[in-house]
Design an enzyme around this catalytic site. Structure first.
Site, PDB file in Angstrom:
ATOM      1  N   PRO A   1       0.852  -1.193   0.000  1.00 35.86           N
ATOM      2  CA  PRO A   1       0.000   0.000   0.000  1.00 35.86           C
ATOM      3  C   PRO A   1       0.889   1.246   0.000  1.00 35.86           C
ATOM      4  O   PRO A   1       1.530   1.562   0.995  1.00 35.86           O
ATOM      5  CB  PRO A   1      -0.796  -0.113   1.304  1.00 35.86           C
ATOM      6  CG  PRO A   1      -0.157  -1.184   2.108  1.00 35.86           C
ATOM      7  CD  PRO A   1       0.874  -1.882   1.300  1.00 35.86           C
TER       8      PRO A   1
ATOM      9  N   ASP B   1       5.902   2.413   2.116  1.00 41.42           N
ATOM     10  CA  ASP B   1       5.005   1.288   2.371  1.00 41.42           C
ATOM     11  C   ASP B   1       4.218   1.612   3.640  1.00 41.42           C
ATOM     12  O   ASP B   1       4.782   1.632   4.736  1.00 41.42           O
ATOM     13  CB  ASP B   1       5.866   0.020   2.552  1.00 41.42           C
ATOM     14  CG  ASP B   1       5.048  -1.226   2.835  1.00 41.42           C
ATOM     15  OD1 ASP B   1       3.882  -1.098   3.234  1.00 41.42           O
ATOM     16  OD2 ASP B   1       5.602  -2.329   2.659  1.00 41.42           O
ATOM     17  N   HIS B   2       2.943   1.867   3.478  1.00 40.07           N
ATOM     18  CA  HIS B   2       2.154   2.351   4.617  1.00 40.07           C
ATOM     19  C   HIS B   2       1.899   1.253   5.660  1.00 40.07           C
ATOM     20  O   HIS B   2       1.382   1.511   6.734  1.00 40.07           O
ATOM     21  CB  HIS B   2       0.832   2.930   4.126  1.00 40.07           C
ATOM     22  CG  HIS B   2       0.320   4.050   4.990  1.00 40.07           C
ATOM     23  ND1 HIS B   2       0.729   4.233   6.296  1.00 40.07           N
ATOM     24  CD2 HIS B   2      -0.552   5.048   4.737  1.00 40.07           C
ATOM     25  CE1 HIS B   2       0.121   5.275   6.808  1.00 40.07           C
ATOM     26  NE2 HIS B   2      -0.659   5.805   5.893  1.00 40.07           N
ATOM     27  N   ARG B   3       2.275  -0.003   5.348  1.00 39.19           N
ATOM     28  CA  ARG B   3       2.164  -1.048   6.373  1.00 39.19           C
ATOM     29  C   ARG B   3       3.255  -0.856   7.410  1.00 39.19           C
ATOM     30  O   ARG B   3       3.085  -1.156   8.582  1.00 39.19           O
ATOM     31  CB  ARG B   3       2.328  -2.439   5.754  1.00 39.19           C
ATOM     32  CG  ARG B   3       1.238  -2.811   4.779  1.00 39.19           C
ATOM     33  CD  ARG B   3       1.602  -4.090   4.069  1.00 39.19           C
ATOM     34  NE  ARG B   3       2.936  -4.001   3.468  1.00 39.19           N
ATOM     35  CZ  ARG B   3       3.599  -5.015   2.955  1.00 39.19           C
ATOM     36  NH1 ARG B   3       3.067  -6.218   2.975  1.00 39.19           N
ATOM     37  NH2 ARG B   3       4.791  -4.857   2.417  1.00 39.19           N
TER      38      ARG B   3
ATOM     39  N   VAL C   1       5.381   2.094   7.606  1.00 43.08           N
ATOM     40  CA  VAL C   1       5.694   3.476   7.968  1.00 43.08           C
ATOM     41  C   VAL C   1       4.390   4.256   8.033  1.00 43.08           C
ATOM     42  O   VAL C   1       3.557   4.154   7.134  1.00 43.08           O
ATOM     43  CB  VAL C   1       6.597   4.104   6.872  1.00 43.08           C
ATOM     44  CG1 VAL C   1       6.833   5.566   7.149  1.00 43.08           C
ATOM     45  CG2 VAL C   1       7.910   3.355   6.751  1.00 43.08           C
TER      46      VAL C   1
END
Ligand code: CAO
Length: 551
Positions: free
Chosen positions: A347, A523-525, A527
Site C-alpha cells: 500500500p 510502504d504504509h504497512r 511506515v
C-alpha cells in the site's frame, strides 16, 4: 511403552475407487500427530485431505503423487507409540462413519414403473450435510439435457467446494436455486425428467444415506461420493478448500485443466469471485492455439493477472497498423515482475516536497575543480545519498523491512542505499553499502564505479542486494515529479526530479531559489504518515544546509 509398526490406510471415501494422489504432505522420518494431513486425494468431483488416524514416526510411504487409491489401500507405515502387543498391527485408518451393514436399510422407495420409455420428474435434493452452503456456480439451465454424473451446480462452504452431479441422465425441468442462494436442509436444487423410474437412486446410496435410515423419499440423491460436505466428513476426511490453492477452481476444472495440460495459475477466472470455469480454460487454450496469447511464462502470468484481478485482455495490434514484436531483455522481464509484485503488494503513499538546493549547488560547483583533480564527476546525487543516509539514521522508522511472518518489523542497523540506473539492458538498482560511514569523495567515486558497471552490464547479483532505501533520479532528464514504486523488501524510495529556479518567499520578498522536486513513496504497512513527515522534513533540512551533516 512398546513401539509398534502400524499402518494408516485410505478411509471410507464414499465408495470412490481410484482417487488420485495429488499431494503427499509428509516424508519418511516425519513425526506426525493424529489427524495431521498426510496426503491429498482428488476425484473428478472433490479433493480431500486424508488425515492420519495414528501418531508416530513415519517409516515408509507406500504411495506417490499420481497413484490411484481406494478405501483400504495402505498409505504409510509408522512407528506408533502405544501398548502395542504385536508388531505390524494393521489398524483401520479412520473410523468410517458408515453404519453396520445391518443398519443399511434399503430406502423403501415405492415401486415405480420399469418401462424404459416412461419418464418421471424427480427432485435433486441438497446433499446431506451441505445445508447452508452457497451456490457459487450453476452449470445447467432449464431445458438442458444432462448425462448421469454431469455437474449441475457447485456449492461452497467456508471449508470446501463441491459439485453436485446429476443422479441420472435426463432433462432439467426447473431450476430451484440460483447463484448466491444458500441451501436449506431438505431443500431441492432442481427437478429433472428422467427415463424410467428413479431406480438408480436406490442402487447408488450416498455415504450419508448409509449412515441414516431415513424414510424413503421420492427423490433422487446424488450418487456417491461426488463431494462430501465437511459436516458429514469431519470424522474421516476434510475436503480441501479450493481457495487454499493458488487458483480458485473446483476439482472437475482442475482435472480438465490437467487433461489439457493447462496451468491454472495462468487462466483468468471470470466466475463468481474470480472462480475459473471450464469456459475460461477452453478460452485460454483457444487463445494459446491461435497465437493470440503466448504460451505463458511466469512474467506473462504476472502481467496478465495478479491477486485475483482480471487480466488485461490480449489485443491484436496488427489490426491497427504495422508492428514489430521486440523480445524483452531478462532484466526488463524481471523488472516487470518485480514492479507488478511491489505495486500489488504494497500500500503506497507518496509525499511531495521541494528541497532548496541553492547552497548545495554553489558548494558543489565550488568543489568541481577538486573533483576534476580526483577524477570524479560530482553531480547532486552523492550529496543526496549522504543526506538520505543521515535521515535514515535520524529517523530509523524508515530503515526497516516487513518480516515475512507478518508479525515483526526488521529494524536495520546498517545503511545501504540503492540507486536506480537506467542502463541499456533495463532498469537496475546497484547498492552502495554503509553510506552513512563514507565521505563525499569516496561516495562519488563509488557511485561512478557502479553506474559504469551498470551501464556495461557488469553488475553481479550481490551488487544489487542488501539495500535499505532507494534513490531514483530523473533529474537530468526533466519532469516536475513522479511517484516511484517501493523496491521491496525496502519500505521507501525517493524520487528526484529536475531542479529549477523558483521564486521563494523569504518573509519580506520573493527570492530566486534553486528548488529540487522530491517525491517520497513509502510502504504504509511499515511506515506511518507521522514518521514520513519527520523523515522528509529532516531530509530537506539537511539538503538545504549540508553543514547539518556534520552535526
Ligand atoms: N536537477 C537538475 N539537474 C540535475 C539533476 C537534477 N535533479 N540531477 C542531475 N542533474 C544534472 C547533473 O548535475 C549533470 O549536470 P552537470 O554535468 O552540469 O553537473 C547532468 O544533470 C547529468 O547528470 P548525470 O545523469 O550524469 O548524473 P546523475 O548523478 O544525475 O544521475 C543516474 C545518474 C545513474 C542516476 C542517472 O543517469 C539515471 O540512470 N537515472 C535513471 C533513474 C531511473 O530510470 N529511475 C527509474 C524511474 S521510476 O522509479
Amino acid at each position: 511403552m512398546l513401539v509398534t509398526i502400524q499402518t494408516v490406510s485410505v478411509p471410507d471415501i464414499g465408495g470412490t475407487e481410484d482417487a488420485e494422489v495429488i499431494e503427499v504432505s509428509v516424508a519418511v522420518g516425519d513425526v506426525i500427530e493424529v489427524d495431521q494431513s498426510i496426503i491429498a486425494l482428488e476425484t473428478d468431483k472433490a479433493s480431500m485431505d486424508i488425515p492420519s488416524s495414528l501418531a508416530g514416526k513415519i517409516t515408509k510411504i507406500n504411495v506417490s503423487v499420481g497413484d490411484k487409491l481406494s478405501e483400504g489401500d495402505v498409505i504409510i507405515e509408522l512407528e506408533a507409540e502405544g501398548n502395542g502387543e504385536s508388531a505390524n498391527v494393521e489398524e483401520p485408518a479412520t473410523e468410517a462413519p458408515v453404519a453396520e451393514p445391518e443398519q443399511k436399510e434399503s430406502p423403501a422407495v415405492p415401486e415405480v414403473a420399469t418401462d424404459s420409455t416412461a419418464t418421471q420428474v424427480i427432485d435433486v435434493p441438497v446433499p446431506d450435510g451441505a445445508e447452508g452452503a452457497e451456490v457459487i456456480e450453476v452449470m445447467v439451465a432449464e431445458g438442458d439435457e444432462v448425462a448421469e454424473d454431469d455437474s449441475l451446480i457447485v456449492l461452497e462452504t467456508d471449508k470446501a467446494s463441491m459439485e453436485v452431479p446429476a443422479p441420472s441422465a435426463g432433462k432439467i425441468v426447473s431450476m430451484l436455486v440460483k447463484q448466491g442462494d444458500k441451501t436449506a436442509e431438505g431443500g431441492v436444487i432442481l427437478t429433472m425428467e428422467v427415463l424410467g423410474a428413479a431406480a438408480p437412486v436406490e442402487q447408488k446410496p450416498t455415504p450419508a444415506e448409509r449412515t441414516k435410515s431415513e424414510p424413503a423419499k421420492q427423490a433422487a440423491t446424488p450418487p456417491a461420493p461426488k463431494a462430501q460436505p465437511e459436516a458429514a466428513a469431519s470424522d474421516e476426511v476434510v475436503i480441501r478448500s479450493s481457495q487454499s490453492k493458488e487458483v480458485y477452481a473446483g476439482p472437475a476444472i482442475r482435472k480438465f485443466a490437467r487433461e489439457m495440460a493447462v496451468d491454472l495459475t495462468r487462466v483468468t477466472g471470470t466466475g463468481d469471485r474470480g472462480r475459473i470455469t471450464k469456459e475460461n480454460v477452453k478460452a485460454y487454450v483457444k487463445e494459446v492455439m491461435s497465437g493470440q496469447k503466448p504460451l505463458s511464462t511466469p512474467a506473462a502470468s504476472v502481467l496478465s493477472s495478479g491477486a485475483g484481478i482480471p487480466g488485461i485482455p490480449p489485443v491484436d495490434f496488427t489490426q491497427f497498423g504495422e508492428i514489430d514484436l521486440v523480445p524483452m531483455s531478462k532484466i526488463k522481464k524481471l523488472t516487470s515482475q518485480n514492479m507488478t509484485r511491489n505495486w500489488l503488494n504494497i500500500p503506497h503513499v507518496t509525499q511531495f516536497d521541494d528541497a532548496d538546493i541553492t547552497d548545495l549547488e554553489s558548494f558543489r560547483k565550488g568543489l568541481k575543480p577538486e573533483a576534476e583533480k580526483r577524477g570524479v564527476k560530482l553531480t547532486p546525487l552523492p550529496f543526496l545519498l549522504k543526506a538520505c543516509a543521515a535521515a535514515l539514521v535520524a529517523e530509523p522508522s524508515f530503515n526497516v523491512s516487513m518480516h515475512h511472518d507478518g508479525e515483526h518489523i526488521v529494524q536495520k542497523k546498517y545503511v545501504n542505499i540503492g540507486v536506480a540506473v537506467d542502463s541499456p539492458i533495463g532498469l537496475v538498482v546497484p547498492v552502495i553499502r554503509d553510506v552513512d560511514k563514507k565521505g563525499l569523495w569516496e561516495l562519488a567515486a563509488e557511485f561512478m564505479e557502479i553506474v559504469d558497471k551498470a551501464r556495461n552490464a557488469k553488475l553481479g547479483p550481490k551488487d544489487m542486494q542488501g539495500g535499505c532505501f532507494t534513490v531514483s533520479s530523473l533529474g537530468a532528464m526533466g519532469g516536475q515529479g513522479f511517484t516511484p514504486i517501493v523496491n521491496a523488501p525496502e519500505v521507501a524510495i525517493l524520487g528526484v526530479s529536475k531542479a529549477e529556479i523558483k521564486p521563494k518567499w523569504n518573509g519580506s520578498e520573493f527570492e530566486p531559489r534553486n528548488m529540487l522536486p522530491l517525491s517520497l513513496s513509502y510502504d504504509h504497512r511499515a511506515v506511518n504518515g507521522g514518521d514520513a513527515g519527520r523523515f522528509f522534513t529532516y531530509l530537506n533540512s539537511v539538503i538545504a544546509d549540508v553543514r547539518r551533516l556534520l552535526l
